[in-house]
Design a protein around this motif. Structure first.
Motif, PDB file in Angstrom:
ATOM      1  N   ASP A 150       0.832  -1.208   0.000  1.00  0.00           N
ATOM      2  CA  ASP A 150       0.000   0.000   0.000  1.00  0.00           C
ATOM      3  C   ASP A 150       0.866   1.257   0.000  1.00  0.00           C
ATOM      4  N   LYS A 151       0.223   2.408  -0.124  1.00  0.00           N
ATOM      5  CA  LYS A 151       0.965   3.674  -0.254  1.00  0.00           C
ATOM      6  C   LYS A 151       1.753   4.032   0.999  1.00  0.00           C
ATOM      7  N   ASN A 152       1.480   3.336   2.126  1.00  0.00           N
ATOM      8  CA  ASN A 152       2.212   3.587   3.366  1.00  0.00           C
ATOM      9  C   ASN A 152       3.384   2.631   3.563  1.00  0.00           C
ATOM     10  N   GLY A 153       3.567   1.710   2.624  1.00  0.00           N
ATOM     11  CA  GLY A 153       4.684   0.773   2.715  1.00  0.00           C
ATOM     12  C   GLY A 153       4.355  -0.542   3.402  1.00  0.00           C
ATOM     13  N   ALA A 154       3.083  -0.818   3.627  1.00  0.00           N
ATOM     14  CA  ALA A 154       2.679  -2.086   4.251  1.00  0.00           C
ATOM     15  C   ALA A 154       2.449  -3.139   3.170  1.00  0.00           C
ATOM     16  N   VAL A 155       3.050  -4.308   3.353  1.00  0.00           N
ATOM     17  CA  VAL A 155       2.809  -5.413   2.434  1.00  0.00           C
ATOM     18  C   VAL A 155       1.411  -5.935   2.731  1.00  0.00           C
ATOM     19  N   VAL A 156       0.525  -5.794   1.764  1.00  0.00           N
ATOM     20  CA  VAL A 156      -0.868  -6.197   1.918  1.00  0.00           C
ATOM     21  C   VAL A 156      -1.017  -7.684   1.609  1.00  0.00           C
ATOM     22  N   GLN A 157      -0.306  -8.138   0.602  1.00  0.00           N
ATOM     23  CA  GLN A 157      -0.400  -9.547   0.227  1.00  0.00           C
ATOM     24  C   GLN A 157       0.826  -9.955  -0.577  1.00  0.00           C
ATOM     25  N   ARG A 158       1.214 -11.219  -0.398  1.00  0.00           N
ATOM     26  CA  ARG A 158       2.314 -11.824  -1.159  1.00  0.00           C
ATOM     27  C   ARG A 158       1.740 -12.968  -1.975  1.00  0.00           C
ATOM     28  N   PHE A 159       2.214 -13.061  -3.203  1.00  0.00           N
ATOM     29  CA  PHE A 159       1.812 -14.145  -4.087  1.00  0.00           C
ATOM     30  C   PHE A 159       3.071 -14.842  -4.581  1.00  0.00           C
ATOM     31  N   GLY A 160       3.063 -16.156  -4.535  1.00  0.00           N
ATOM     32  CA  GLY A 160       4.211 -16.931  -4.967  1.00  0.00           C
ATOM     33  C   GLY A 160       4.375 -16.952  -6.478  1.00  0.00           C
ATOM     34  N   SER A 161       5.415 -17.623  -6.906  1.00  0.00           N
ATOM     35  CA  SER A 161       5.793 -17.687  -8.315  1.00  0.00           C
ATOM     36  C   SER A 161       4.682 -18.220  -9.214  1.00  0.00           C
ATOM     37  N   ALA A 162       3.981 -19.228  -8.763  1.00  0.00           N
ATOM     38  CA  ALA A 162       2.984 -19.883  -9.607  1.00  0.00           C
ATOM     39  C   ALA A 162       1.730 -19.038  -9.818  1.00  0.00           C
ATOM     40  N   THR A 163       1.514 -18.044  -8.974  1.00  0.00           N
ATOM     41  CA  THR A 163       0.354 -17.174  -9.138  1.00  0.00           C
ATOM     42  C   THR A 163       0.695 -16.104 -10.167  1.00  0.00           C
ATOM     43  N   LYS A 164      -0.028 -16.128 -11.261  1.00  0.00           N
ATOM     44  CA  LYS A 164       0.239 -15.188 -12.353  1.00  0.00           C
ATOM     45  C   LYS A 164      -0.231 -13.783 -11.968  1.00  0.00           C
ATOM     46  N   PRO A 165       0.445 -12.770 -12.492  1.00  0.00           N
ATOM     47  CA  PRO A 165       0.089 -11.383 -12.149  1.00  0.00           C
ATOM     48  C   PRO A 165      -1.340 -11.004 -12.523  1.00  0.00           C
ATOM     49  N   ASP A 166      -1.922 -11.668 -13.517  1.00  0.00           N
ATOM     50  CA  ASP A 166      -3.289 -11.341 -13.923  1.00  0.00           C
ATOM     51  C   ASP A 166      -4.333 -12.226 -13.234  1.00  0.00           C
ATOM     52  N   ASN A 167      -3.910 -12.997 -12.238  1.00  0.00           N
ATOM     53  CA  ASN A 167      -4.810 -13.821 -11.448  1.00  0.00           C
ATOM     54  C   ASN A 167      -5.805 -12.927 -10.709  1.00  0.00           C
ATOM     55  N   LYS A 168      -7.038 -13.382 -10.562  1.00  0.00           N
ATOM     56  CA  LYS A 168      -8.071 -12.589  -9.889  1.00  0.00           C
ATOM     57  C   LYS A 168      -7.668 -12.195  -8.469  1.00  0.00           C
ATOM     58  N   LYS A 169      -6.994 -13.087  -7.743  1.00  0.00           N
ATOM     59  CA  LYS A 169      -6.577 -12.765  -6.371  1.00  0.00           C
ATOM     60  C   LYS A 169      -5.575 -11.612  -6.358  1.00  0.00           C
ATOM     61  N   VAL A 170      -4.669 -11.583  -7.323  1.00  0.00           N
ATOM     62  CA  VAL A 170      -3.700 -10.484  -7.417  1.00  0.00           C
ATOM     63  C   VAL A 170      -4.437  -9.197  -7.760  1.00  0.00           C
ATOM     64  N   ARG A 171      -5.314  -9.261  -8.727  1.00  0.00           N
ATOM     65  CA  ARG A 171      -6.076  -8.071  -9.126  1.00  0.00           C
ATOM     66  C   ARG A 171      -6.944  -7.551  -7.979  1.00  0.00           C
ATOM     67  N   ASP A 172      -7.540  -8.469  -7.211  1.00  0.00           N
ATOM     68  CA  ASP A 172      -8.342  -8.047  -6.053  1.00  0.00           C
ATOM     69  C   ASP A 172      -7.465  -7.343  -5.014  1.00  0.00           C
ATOM     70  N   ALA A 173      -6.272  -7.864  -4.774  1.00  0.00           N
ATOM     71  CA  ALA A 173      -5.350  -7.227  -3.808  1.00  0.00           C
ATOM     72  C   ALA A 173      -4.932  -5.852  -4.313  1.00  0.00           C
ATOM     73  N   ILE A 174      -4.685  -5.746  -5.603  1.00  0.00           N
ATOM     74  CA  ILE A 174      -4.348  -4.434  -6.188  1.00  0.00           C
ATOM     75  C   ILE A 174      -5.513  -3.481  -6.006  1.00  0.00           C
ATOM     76  N   GLY A 175      -6.740  -3.976  -6.251  1.00  0.00           N
ATOM     77  CA  GLY A 175      -7.928  -3.136  -6.079  1.00  0.00           C
ATOM     78  C   GLY A 175      -8.070  -2.615  -4.663  1.00  0.00           C
ATOM     79  N   MET A 176      -7.621  -3.400  -3.679  1.00  0.00           N
ATOM     80  CA  MET A 176      -7.704  -2.980  -2.269  1.00  0.00           C
ATOM     81  C   MET A 176      -6.786  -1.793  -1.964  1.00  0.00           C
ATOM     82  N   VAL A 177      -5.683  -1.654  -2.696  1.00  0.00           N
ATOM     83  CA  VAL A 177      -4.728  -0.593  -2.379  1.00  0.00           C
ATOM     84  C   VAL A 177      -4.877   0.635  -3.280  1.00  0.00           C
ATOM     85  N   LEU A 178      -5.690   0.523  -4.312  1.00  0.00           N
ATOM     86  CA  LEU A 178      -5.876   1.683  -5.205  1.00  0.00           C
ATOM     87  C   LEU A 178      -6.811   2.705  -4.600  1.00  0.00           C
TER      88      LEU A 178
END
Length: 178
Positions: A150-178
């Motif tokens: 997030d914009k304050n420097g807190a790691v909101v979520q980590r995704f391992g190698s096998a999780t693709k950047p366009d995965n819904k879980k990654v996009r949802d986490a991005i949506g949480m910090v926007l």
């Protein structure tokens, strides 16, 4: 008049602290761009913005994720998301030559987000950004770990190698910090 002089002195004395008041301490670093003599001040890049940090390697089975990372950058960049790739040879899969690594990123996959020169991302010798990430989350156990910050420097979520950047879980986490 004296108060104005004191205030001016304090602004100069504080230097970057006043300029980067909105920058998380973890990004208070000057780092070299991939295959370049130019550096980037990470605070200039991320101040007040959420970030997707990824440790990358150009000769990894997950290297094709660069294409999806670029798509995430294109989709969310206008909304403020900053994508930063940290090239690393921690898992012995980065090109030995930065020119080759850059060609893979920029020519093969069309990367336009910030890619940094190879540095360590694990252990005691990790770069300052990954030391901070590793204190908050699990350190990378392979290439292409993705960290939504997030914009304050807190790691909101980590995704391992096998999780693709366009995965819904990654996009949802991005949506949480926007």
């Amino acid at each position: 008049m004296q108060l104005r002089l004191v205030f001016t002195f304090l602004l100069f004395a504080c230097g970057s602290s006043a300029v980067y008041a909105g920058c998380p301490a973890m990004f208070d670093a000057e780092m070299r761009l991939l295959h370049s003599s130019k550096t980037v001040n990470l605070c200039d890049l991320v101040e007040g913005k959420p970030v997707l940090v990824v440790n990358t390697a150009s000769h990894c089975g997950f290297t094709p994720q660069f294409k999806a990372l670029e798509a995430v950058h294109q989709q969310y960049g206008a909304q403020g998301l900053v994508v930063i790739g940290f090239a690393s040879d921690d898992f012995r899969q980065e090109a030995k030559d930065e020119a080759e690594a850059a060609a893979i990123c920029y020519k093969n996959y069309g990367v336009s987000f910030t890619m940094l020169a190879p540095s360590r991302v694990t252990g005691d010798r990790a770069n300052a950004v990954f030391k901070a990430i590793n204190r908050q989350s699990k350190q990378p156990d392979w290439n292409f770990n993705k960290y939504v910050i997030d914009k304050n420097g807190a790691v909101v979520q980590r995704f391992g190698s096998a999780t693709k950047p366009d995965n819904k879980k990654v996009r949802d986490a991005i949506g949480m910090v926007l």
